[in-house]
Design a protein around this motif. Structure first.
Motif, PDB file in Angstrom:
ATOM      1  N   UNK A  47       0.488 -19.775  19.561  1.00  0.00           N
ATOM      2  CA  UNK A  47      -0.469 -20.291  18.343  1.00  0.00           C
ATOM      3  C   UNK A  47      -0.241 -20.208  17.192  1.00  0.00           C
ATOM      4  N   UNK A  48       0.931 -19.551  16.703  1.00  0.00           N
ATOM      5  CA  UNK A  48       1.016 -19.264  15.192  1.00  0.00           C
ATOM      6  C   UNK A  48       1.435 -20.375  14.277  1.00  0.00           C
ATOM      7  N   UNK A  58      -3.803 -26.394  17.773  1.00  0.00           N
ATOM      8  CA  UNK A  58      -4.650 -25.745  18.975  1.00  0.00           C
ATOM      9  C   UNK A  58      -4.323 -26.256  20.180  1.00  0.00           C
ATOM     10  N   UNK A  59      -4.401 -25.400  21.207  1.00  0.00           N
ATOM     11  CA  UNK A  59      -4.003 -25.424  22.523  1.00  0.00           C
ATOM     12  C   UNK A  59      -5.051 -25.346  23.384  1.00  0.00           C
ATOM     13  N   UNK A  60      -4.804 -25.925  24.752  1.00  0.00           N
ATOM     14  CA  UNK A  60      -5.855 -25.718  25.888  1.00  0.00           C
ATOM     15  C   UNK A  60      -5.352 -24.355  26.468  1.00  0.00           C
ATOM     16  N   UNK A  61      -6.447 -23.832  27.144  1.00  0.00           N
ATOM     17  CA  UNK A  61      -6.166 -22.397  28.058  1.00  0.00           C
ATOM     18  C   UNK A  61      -4.941 -22.940  29.036  1.00  0.00           C
ATOM     19  N   UNK A  62      -5.117 -23.929  29.573  1.00  0.00           N
ATOM     20  CA  UNK A  62      -3.939 -24.145  30.715  1.00  0.00           C
ATOM     21  C   UNK A  62      -2.646 -24.213  29.849  1.00  0.00           C
ATOM     22  N   UNK A  63      -2.615 -25.034  28.735  1.00  0.00           N
ATOM     23  CA  UNK A  63      -1.201 -25.092  28.064  1.00  0.00           C
ATOM     24  C   UNK A  63      -0.690 -23.575  27.634  1.00  0.00           C
ATOM     25  N   UNK A  64      -1.733 -22.703  27.172  1.00  0.00           N
ATOM     26  CA  UNK A  64      -1.589 -21.478  26.812  1.00  0.00           C
ATOM     27  C   UNK A  64      -1.089 -20.528  28.159  1.00  0.00           C
ATOM     28  N   UNK A  65      -1.480 -20.789  29.143  1.00  0.00           N
ATOM     29  CA  UNK A  65      -1.219 -20.048  30.315  1.00  0.00           C
ATOM     30  C   UNK A  65       0.094 -20.598  31.017  1.00  0.00           C
ATOM     31  N   UNK A  66       0.425 -21.676  30.733  1.00  0.00           N
ATOM     32  CA  UNK A  66       1.704 -22.225  31.767  1.00  0.00           C
ATOM     33  C   UNK A  66       2.998 -21.518  31.466  1.00  0.00           C
ATOM     34  N   UNK A  67       3.271 -20.911  30.326  1.00  0.00           N
ATOM     35  CA  UNK A  67       4.638 -20.120  30.306  1.00  0.00           C
ATOM     36  C   UNK A  67       4.678 -18.840  31.280  1.00  0.00           C
ATOM     37  N   UNK A  88     -11.212  -9.686  20.118  1.00  0.00           N
ATOM     38  CA  UNK A  88     -10.716  -8.771  19.154  1.00  0.00           C
ATOM     39  C   UNK A  88     -10.848  -9.736  17.677  1.00  0.00           C
ATOM     40  N   UNK A  89     -11.305 -11.091  17.852  1.00  0.00           N
ATOM     41  CA  UNK A  89     -11.513 -11.997  16.797  1.00  0.00           C
ATOM     42  C   UNK A  89     -10.033 -12.654  16.323  1.00  0.00           C
ATOM     43  N   UNK A  90      -9.055 -12.697  17.468  1.00  0.00           N
ATOM     44  CA  UNK A  90      -7.672 -13.309  16.827  1.00  0.00           C
ATOM     45  C   UNK A  90      -7.732 -14.646  17.322  1.00  0.00           C
ATOM     46  N   UNK A  91      -8.448 -15.139  18.120  1.00  0.00           N
ATOM     47  CA  UNK A  91      -8.551 -16.639  18.524  1.00  0.00           C
ATOM     48  C   UNK A  91      -9.823 -17.255  18.458  1.00  0.00           C
ATOM     49  N   UNK A  92     -10.094 -18.218  18.185  1.00  0.00           N
ATOM     50  CA  UNK A  92     -11.305 -18.965  18.265  1.00  0.00           C
ATOM     51  C   UNK A  92     -11.364 -20.285  19.257  1.00  0.00           C
ATOM     52  N   UNK A  93     -12.449 -20.500  19.690  1.00  0.00           N
ATOM     53  CA  UNK A  93     -12.447 -21.241  20.960  1.00  0.00           C
ATOM     54  C   UNK A  93     -13.380 -22.479  20.618  1.00  0.00           C
ATOM     55  N   UNK A 128     -12.215 -29.128  28.586  1.00  0.00           N
ATOM     56  CA  UNK A 128     -11.127 -28.326  28.147  1.00  0.00           C
ATOM     57  C   UNK A 128     -11.582 -27.326  27.140  1.00  0.00           C
ATOM     58  N   UNK A 129     -11.015 -26.017  27.060  1.00  0.00           N
ATOM     59  CA  UNK A 129     -11.464 -25.115  25.679  1.00  0.00           C
ATOM     60  C   UNK A 129     -10.341 -25.379  25.005  1.00  0.00           C
ATOM     61  N   UNK A 130     -10.349 -25.612  23.839  1.00  0.00           N
ATOM     62  CA  UNK A 130      -9.205 -25.669  22.772  1.00  0.00           C
ATOM     63  C   UNK A 130      -9.337 -24.507  22.080  1.00  0.00           C
ATOM     64  N   UNK A 131      -8.217 -23.695  21.976  1.00  0.00           N
ATOM     65  CA  UNK A 131      -7.880 -22.483  21.418  1.00  0.00           C
ATOM     66  C   UNK A 131      -7.220 -22.547  20.079  1.00  0.00           C
ATOM     67  N   UNK A 132      -7.397 -21.707  18.936  1.00  0.00           N
ATOM     68  CA  UNK A 132      -6.632 -21.697  17.836  1.00  0.00           C
ATOM     69  C   UNK A 132      -6.653 -20.371  17.087  1.00  0.00           C
ATOM     70  N   UNK A 133      -5.661 -20.132  16.664  1.00  0.00           N
ATOM     71  CA  UNK A 133      -5.591 -18.513  16.152  1.00  0.00           C
ATOM     72  C   UNK A 133      -6.270 -18.345  14.946  1.00  0.00           C
ATOM     73  N   UNK A 134      -6.819 -17.076  14.923  1.00  0.00           N
ATOM     74  CA  UNK A 134      -7.536 -16.629  13.742  1.00  0.00           C
ATOM     75  C   UNK A 134      -6.811 -15.204  13.428  1.00  0.00           C
ATOM     76  N   UNK A 135      -5.971 -15.404  12.346  1.00  0.00           N
ATOM     77  CA  UNK A 135      -5.222 -14.194  12.206  1.00  0.00           C
ATOM     78  C   UNK A 135      -5.704 -13.033  11.186  1.00  0.00           C
TER      79      UNK A 135
END
Lengths: 119, 119
Positions: free
Chosen positions: B28-29, B33-42, B60-65, B71-78
DNA sequence: CGAATCCGTAACCATGTGGTTGAATATCGC
DNA sequence: GCGATATTCAACCACATGGTTACGGATTCG
């Protein structure tokens, strides 16, 4: 690419995830060796629990132990934190997306590079 | 003094202590934004397991949904990583005594020697 | 020698973690 | 409406974690 020495980072991040262990490291940050008892004193847990925390820190390579007589003398070994810093810095652009500090960062890089060259 | 916002650092360090979660963050760096499925794929785990990992990152507040359709779209919150960086940087002098914060290190050595002398 | 000190180990307990499978929920496409 | 898709939820399992108490092994002190 974000590099990742999994084993080291796993153990290190896990060791740092407990406030007692972070506080112990912070105590040792001055480089002074301390006994297990001294390190355990500030915390309201048994000595056995503190001993376990120190074992976690030791497993992560964050402290080194020197047995002298009946006391175990502990000192910090912060080198695993270098990997933590490297890993984290790779994300700096994500939480500091503006170019406000760009000048400073460039200066920093120059100095860093020079320091490495002069080493 | 090493500052410490315990709650944030506890959750953040714990979230970072698992290689799958670090890899997800690394993915996500780029800010996309990516879906849960995309993130899980690897990863070679069930989607449910990946979902749990993402929940830890979220706690931990590291991502936002952002729920968009099914679909749940996820992006980083660093931003929590800033605290990690701050905490870690406080130890830089411990693993890089050669040139980082040379003044401080020299002071440190003096005190250390004095402490040893006084022992 | 004997007692006190420093510390680790063992056994135990409650809870958390990381994984699974299977069902439930909500949405999209037809 | 129906089936496929995306994702969470629930129940379960093996194991790790963080804490306790109790005991044992060195070592120092008197």
């Amino acid at each position: 690419m974000v590099t990742d020495s999994t084993d080291v980072l796993d153990a290190t991040f896990h060791a740092l995830s407990h406030p007692t262990r972070r506080a112990m490291l912070a105590t040792l940050a001055d480089g002074v060796e301390r006994s297990v008892g001294e390190l355990a004193a500030p915390f309201d847990v048994s000595l056995a629990a503190s001993s376990k925390h120190l074992k976690v820190l030791e497993a992560a390579g964050l402290i080194e132990r020197r047995v002298v007589g009946r006391t175990h003398s502990v000192r910090i070994d912060a080198s695993p934190l270098a990997e933590v810093a490297d890993w984290t810095e790779a994300f700096r652009a994500c939480w500091e997306p503006t170019f406000a500090r760009l000048d400073g960062v460039l200066e920093e890089m120059k100095r860093h590079r020079k320091a490495r060259r002069d080493r």
